[in-house]
Design a protein around this motif. Structure first.
Motif, PDB file in Angstrom:
ATOM      1  N   GLY A   1     -58.868  -5.917 -38.415  1.00  0.00           N
ATOM      2  CA  GLY A   1     -58.829  -6.884 -39.505  1.00  0.00           C
ATOM      3  C   GLY A   1     -58.861  -6.253 -40.873  1.00  0.00           C
ATOM      4  N   VAL A   2     -59.706  -5.236 -41.068  1.00  0.00           N
ATOM      5  CA  VAL A   2     -59.810  -4.592 -42.382  1.00  0.00           C
ATOM      6  C   VAL A   2     -58.493  -3.940 -42.803  1.00  0.00           C
ATOM      7  CG1 VAL A   2     -60.905  -2.680 -43.628  1.00  0.00           C
ATOM      8  CG2 VAL A   2     -62.311  -4.330 -42.376  1.00  0.00           C
ATOM      9  N   PRO A   3     -57.891  -3.078 -41.971  1.00  0.00           N
ATOM     10  CA  PRO A   3     -56.604  -2.508 -42.387  1.00  0.00           C
ATOM     11  C   PRO A   3     -55.490  -3.540 -42.508  1.00  0.00           C
ATOM     12  CG  PRO A   3     -57.122  -1.849 -40.139  1.00  0.00           C
ATOM     13  CD  PRO A   3     -58.348  -2.478 -40.701  1.00  0.00           C
ATOM     14  N   LEU A   4     -55.551  -4.636 -41.715  1.00  0.00           N
ATOM     15  CA  LEU A   4     -54.540  -5.677 -41.838  1.00  0.00           C
ATOM     16  C   LEU A   4     -54.637  -6.358 -43.197  1.00  0.00           C
ATOM     17  CD1 LEU A   4     -52.318  -7.456 -40.640  1.00  0.00           C
ATOM     18  CD2 LEU A   4     -54.115  -8.921 -39.683  1.00  0.00           C
ATOM     19  N   ILE A   5     -55.838  -6.737 -43.612  1.00  0.00           N
ATOM     20  CA  ILE A   5     -56.038  -7.356 -44.924  1.00  0.00           C
ATOM     21  C   ILE A   5     -55.619  -6.399 -46.031  1.00  0.00           C
ATOM     22  CG2 ILE A   5     -57.816  -8.157 -46.536  1.00  0.00           C
ATOM     23  CD1 ILE A   5     -59.340  -9.198 -44.045  1.00  0.00           C
ATOM     24  N   SER A   6     -56.021  -5.139 -45.903  1.00  0.00           N
ATOM     25  CA  SER A   6     -55.676  -4.137 -46.909  1.00  0.00           C
ATOM     26  C   SER A   6     -54.165  -3.948 -46.998  1.00  0.00           C
ATOM     27  CB  SER A   6     -56.354  -2.805 -46.565  1.00  0.00           C
ATOM     28  OG  SER A   6     -55.991  -1.799 -47.488  1.00  0.00           O
ATOM     29  N   SER A   7     -53.493  -3.885 -45.852  1.00  0.00           N
ATOM     30  CA  SER A   7     -52.053  -3.640 -45.845  1.00  0.00           C
ATOM     31  C   SER A   7     -51.288  -4.796 -46.471  1.00  0.00           C
ATOM     32  CB  SER A   7     -51.567  -3.403 -44.417  1.00  0.00           C
ATOM     33  OG  SER A   7     -52.122  -2.216 -43.889  1.00  0.00           O
ATOM     34  N   VAL A   8     -51.632  -6.018 -46.071  1.00  0.00           N
ATOM     35  CA  VAL A   8     -50.940  -7.185 -46.618  1.00  0.00           C
ATOM     36  C   VAL A   8     -51.160  -7.283 -48.124  1.00  0.00           C
ATOM     37  CG1 VAL A   8     -50.859  -9.710 -46.619  1.00  0.00           C
ATOM     38  CG2 VAL A   8     -51.006  -8.471 -44.451  1.00  0.00           C
ATOM     39  N   ALA A   9     -52.398  -7.101 -48.553  1.00  0.00           N
ATOM     40  CA  ALA A   9     -52.719  -7.248 -49.970  1.00  0.00           C
ATOM     41  C   ALA A   9     -52.088  -6.159 -50.826  1.00  0.00           C
ATOM     42  CB  ALA A   9     -54.235  -7.242 -50.159  1.00  0.00           C
ATOM     43  N   ASN A  10     -51.897  -4.971 -50.268  1.00  0.00           N
ATOM     44  CA  ASN A  10     -51.345  -3.876 -51.053  1.00  0.00           C
ATOM     45  C   ASN A  10     -49.868  -4.045 -51.377  1.00  0.00           C
ATOM     46  OD1 ASN A  10     -52.936  -1.342 -51.895  1.00  0.00           O
ATOM     47  ND2 ASN A  10     -53.901  -1.956 -49.974  1.00  0.00           N
ATOM     48  N   VAL A  11     -49.247  -5.119 -50.874  1.00  0.00           N
ATOM     49  CA  VAL A  11     -47.912  -5.472 -51.351  1.00  0.00           C
ATOM     50  C   VAL A  11     -47.952  -5.697 -52.860  1.00  0.00           C
ATOM     51  CG1 VAL A  11     -46.068  -7.200 -51.207  1.00  0.00           C
ATOM     52  CG2 VAL A  11     -47.215  -6.435 -49.128  1.00  0.00           C
ATOM     53  N   ALA A  12     -49.111  -6.143 -53.364  1.00  0.00           N
ATOM     54  CA  ALA A  12     -49.272  -6.319 -54.812  1.00  0.00           C
ATOM     55  C   ALA A  12     -49.083  -5.002 -55.553  1.00  0.00           C
ATOM     56  CB  ALA A  12     -50.663  -6.885 -55.117  1.00  0.00           C
ATOM     57  N   GLY A  13     -49.503  -3.909 -54.942  1.00  0.00           N
ATOM     58  CA  GLY A  13     -49.329  -2.608 -55.569  1.00  0.00           C
ATOM     59  C   GLY A  13     -47.876  -2.203 -55.678  1.00  0.00           C
ATOM     60  N   PHE A  14     -47.043  -2.705 -54.765  1.00  0.00           N
ATOM     61  CA  PHE A  14     -45.597  -2.452 -54.846  1.00  0.00           C
ATOM     62  C   PHE A  14     -44.928  -3.363 -55.868  1.00  0.00           C
ATOM     63  CE2 PHE A  14     -41.417  -3.937 -53.207  1.00  0.00           C
ATOM     64  CZ  PHE A  14     -40.683  -2.814 -53.559  1.00  0.00           C
ATOM     65  N   LEU A  15     -45.279  -4.640 -55.847  1.00  0.00           N
ATOM     66  CA  LEU A  15     -44.589  -5.610 -56.702  1.00  0.00           C
ATOM     67  C   LEU A  15     -44.970  -5.490 -58.178  1.00  0.00           C
ATOM     68  CD1 LEU A  15     -44.813  -8.815 -54.461  1.00  0.00           C
ATOM     69  CD2 LEU A  15     -42.815  -7.359 -54.850  1.00  0.00           C
ATOM     70  N   THR A  16     -46.257  -5.251 -58.456  1.00  0.00           N
ATOM     71  CA  THR A  16     -46.731  -5.318 -59.839  1.00  0.00           C
ATOM     72  C   THR A  16     -46.109  -4.261 -60.751  1.00  0.00           C
ATOM     73  OG1 THR A  16     -48.819  -6.285 -59.091  1.00  0.00           O
ATOM     74  CG2 THR A  16     -48.781  -5.350 -61.310  1.00  0.00           C
ATOM     75  N   PRO A  17     -46.119  -2.963 -60.407  1.00  0.00           N
ATOM     76  CA  PRO A  17     -45.498  -1.984 -61.312  1.00  0.00           C
ATOM     77  C   PRO A  17     -43.999  -2.233 -61.504  1.00  0.00           C
ATOM     78  CG  PRO A  17     -46.892  -0.882 -59.705  1.00  0.00           C
ATOM     79  CD  PRO A  17     -46.750  -2.298 -59.255  1.00  0.00           C
ATOM     80  N   TRP A  18     -43.314  -2.596 -60.415  1.00  0.00           N
ATOM     81  CA  TRP A  18     -41.879  -2.876 -60.539  1.00  0.00           C
ATOM     82  C   TRP A  18     -41.642  -4.061 -61.465  1.00  0.00           C
ATOM     83  CZ3 TRP A  18     -39.536  -7.482 -58.869  1.00  0.00           C
ATOM     84  CH2 TRP A  18     -38.150  -7.511 -59.030  1.00  0.00           C
ATOM     85  N   LEU A  19     -42.436  -5.145 -61.312  1.00  0.00           N
ATOM     86  CA  LEU A  19     -42.258  -6.329 -62.138  1.00  0.00           C
ATOM     87  C   LEU A  19     -42.553  -6.038 -63.606  1.00  0.00           C
ATOM     88  CD1 LEU A  19     -41.739  -9.388 -62.330  1.00  0.00           C
ATOM     89  CD2 LEU A  19     -44.201  -9.733 -61.922  1.00  0.00           C
ATOM     90  N   ILE A  20     -43.630  -5.299 -63.858  1.00  0.00           N
ATOM     91  CA  ILE A  20     -43.976  -4.982 -65.249  1.00  0.00           C
ATOM     92  C   ILE A  20     -42.886  -4.128 -65.891  1.00  0.00           C
ATOM     93  CG2 ILE A  20     -45.599  -3.708 -66.709  1.00  0.00           C
ATOM     94  CD1 ILE A  20     -47.824  -4.610 -64.837  1.00  0.00           C
ATOM     95  N   GLY A  21     -42.382  -3.119 -65.155  1.00  0.00           N
ATOM     96  CA  GLY A  21     -41.302  -2.288 -65.684  1.00  0.00           C
ATOM     97  C   GLY A  21     -40.041  -3.085 -65.930  1.00  0.00           C
ATOM     98  N   TYR A  22     -39.696  -3.972 -64.991  1.00  0.00           N
ATOM     99  CA  TYR A  22     -38.483  -4.791 -65.138  1.00  0.00           C
ATOM    100  C   TYR A  22     -38.592  -5.718 -66.353  1.00  0.00           C
ATOM    101  CZ  TYR A  22     -35.017  -8.402 -64.138  1.00  0.00           C
ATOM    102  OH  TYR A  22     -33.973  -9.291 -64.232  1.00  0.00           O
ATOM    103  N   LEU A  23     -39.734  -6.393 -66.499  1.00  0.00           N
ATOM    104  CA  LEU A  23     -39.918  -7.304 -67.629  1.00  0.00           C
ATOM    105  C   LEU A  23     -39.947  -6.550 -68.947  1.00  0.00           C
ATOM    106  CD1 LEU A  23     -42.551  -9.804 -66.147  1.00  0.00           C
ATOM    107  CD2 LEU A  23     -40.099 -10.174 -66.510  1.00  0.00           C
ATOM    108  N   ARG A  24     -40.449  -5.313 -68.919  1.00  0.00           N
ATOM    109  CA  ARG A  24     -40.438  -4.504 -70.138  1.00  0.00           C
ATOM    110  C   ARG A  24     -38.997  -4.175 -70.533  1.00  0.00           C
ATOM    111  NH1 ARG A  24     -43.469  -0.897 -73.485  1.00  0.00           N
ATOM    112  NH2 ARG A  24     -41.914  -0.033 -74.904  1.00  0.00           N
ATOM    113  N   ASP A  25     -38.165  -3.797 -69.566  1.00  0.00           N
ATOM    114  CA  ASP A  25     -36.764  -3.513 -69.876  1.00  0.00           C
ATOM    115  C   ASP A  25     -36.034  -4.754 -70.381  1.00  0.00           C
ATOM    116  OD1 ASP A  25     -36.682  -0.797 -69.345  1.00  0.00           O
ATOM    117  OD2 ASP A  25     -36.174  -1.051 -67.230  1.00  0.00           O
ATOM    118  N   MET A  26     -36.394  -5.923 -69.831  1.00  0.00           N
ATOM    119  CA  MET A  26     -35.709  -7.161 -70.211  1.00  0.00           C
ATOM    120  C   MET A  26     -36.178  -7.720 -71.547  1.00  0.00           C
ATOM    121  SD  MET A  26     -33.491  -7.747 -67.851  1.00  0.00           S
ATOM    122  CE  MET A  26     -33.067  -9.470 -68.158  1.00  0.00           C
TER     123      MET A  26
END
Length: 451
Positions: free
Chosen positions: A383-408
């Protein structure tokens, strides 16, 4: 089922209590420095790209979107390998797993100095995440094997503060290397920085292999009596768990799993925004050259780490950490929301970043005291690694989104406001979502009239 919001009753001061405290202190001095050091170096090796960006992006011609995508790819590897790594740890033990993982991510960090294209940057960031994937959930389970709730809360806050302190190491060493080693032997400063900051990881991996035991039962530096005391205390603590989620196969069908994953997702969204863009924020706010920015980062992170430890320790006597976690998240949300308004004020930026880092740090520390109260040992292993793995999708999406919005848009405001919104949702779920999921567990428990 008894309520979960009561403070733990103080134990009587007996000879056995004194001996137990001594046994725990002995284990803490052996275990925590190594885990603290490895977690700090893990964050150094994953987040130093934020400091290297100041030279690397213009040197290699990376756009903000390309940088954000590459920075976030770390977490895609993290998500894919989190659960398998934890399963390996259950088979071969914590000592071997932790040391091999650290050696792998250290070698990958050394390879970062040879990046010459966006494709290579993406591949190494993905590989780095794959190596680190099992470390954090593995440590959560490892500390759960060593300490009961109250002591584990304090120790985990100390361990997790290494993530904040890592930015001190990145800032101080990174600023020095970029200022004084650029061009040495014809190598760019940002390339030297990756090498200099990766070597300590590989050294400490060897120390971990020699020193860390797999658990209290195999700790040679504890006496037989101390082992028995710790194991008996852990058994008492385990008997007070609220409600195991059942067999590992039931995790996917359990609403508590997804509520907890959503909470952690929101907290990590804010944490990722701060981790990968703080050097750029300070640069835009006019804090000076590389060494000056490094010094400011060190000061911000030290104060943030102190805030994390003080807050987490103050609330550690309460068996339920969700209200405290929600309060810490609200502090972080308020700070991030204020950031765009004071973007070019150096004192305001400094203070806001301190509060934001303290809030996210305490939020993460306190969050991980919640899942283990709803899981028995066998369920927590998955359960612990499952919760951690699913939630860490935020670590992938957030930097990409911030960089994209900065370029736009030419500004970071939209990305940071989105990250703050995600953490605000996490605070709301802590207050409302977890009790709803808990009522569902109670209703479905054997013997329940509604089951």
């Amino acid at each position: 089922m008894t309520t979960q919001f009561k403070a733990e009753a103080p134990a009587f001061d007996t000879d056995a209590d004194a001996a137990l405290r001594k046994a725990y202190r002995t284990s803490e001095w052996r275990i925590l420095p190594i885990l603290f050091g490895l977690w700090m170096l893990a964050w150094v090796d994953r987040a130093n790209v934020a400091f290297a960006k100041l030279q690397m992006a213009p040197d290699l011609g990376f756009s903000e979107t390309a940088y954000g995508f590459g920075a976030g790819l770390f977490f895609l590897g993290y998500v894919l390998l989190g659960v398998p790594s934890a399963m390996v740890q259950r088979r071969v033990g914590a000592r071997l797993t932790i040391s091999v993982i650290a050696l792998g991510w250290g070698a990958t960090s050394v390879a970062m100095m040879f990046v010459h294209s966006a494709g290579m940057f993406y591949a190494l960031r993905l590989l780095l995440g794959a190596f680190e994937a099992g470390f954090y959930p593995g440590v959560i389970l490892y500390l759960n094997q060593w300490y009961p709730t109250q002591r584990r809360t304090r120790n985990f806050s100390i361990f997790h503060s290494a993530a904040i302190c890592s930015t001190v190491a990145v800032g101080m060493t990174g600023g020095f290397v970029l200022d004084h080693m650029s061009g040495l032997l014809g190598v760019a400063g940002w390339r030297w920085m990756f090498l200099v900051q990766a070597v300590p990881t590989m050294v400490l991996a060897g120390v971990a292999f020699r020193v860390l035991p797999d658990g209290p039962a195999t700790a040679r530096w504890l006496s037989e009596g101390q082992r028995r005391l710790i194991l008996a205390d852990l058994a008492r603590s385990a008997s007070q768990a609220i409600a195991p989620t059942g067999k590992p196969g039931s995790l996917l069908a359990n609403p508590m799993t997804w509520v907890l994953a959503a909470v952690y997702f929101g907290i990590l969204a804010a944490n990722s925004a701060l981790s990968f863009f703080t050097p750029t924020i300070l640069h835009d706010a006019g804090f000076g050259g590389y060494s000056a920015i490094g010094g400011v980062i060190a000061a911000i992170c030290l104060l943030g780490a102190i805030g994390n430890i003080v807050f987490s320790s103050a609330v550690s006597r309460f068996r339920d950490s969700r209200l405290a976690c929600a309060i810490a998240s609200v502090i972080s949300v308020a700070s991030i929301l204020a950031l765009p308004a004071i973007w070019h004020s150096r004192p305001g930026t400094f203070l806001t970043l301190v509060l934001a880092l303290a809030g996210t740090g305490a939020g993460i520390s306190l969050f991980w005291q919640i899942p283990v109260r709803f899981m028995d040992e066998s369920t927590a292993a998955l359960g612990v690694p499952l919760i951690s793995s699913v939630a860490n999708v935020a670590g992938f999406l957030t930097p990409w989104l911030i960089g994209y919005l900065r370029d736009m848009s030419g500004t970071y405001s939209g990305g940071f406001l989105t990250a703050a919104g995600a953490q605000a949702l996490a605070a709301a779920l802590l207050i409302t979502g977890i009790p709803l999921a808990l009522r569902h567990l109670v209703a479905q428990a054997p013997g329940s009239k509604r089951a």
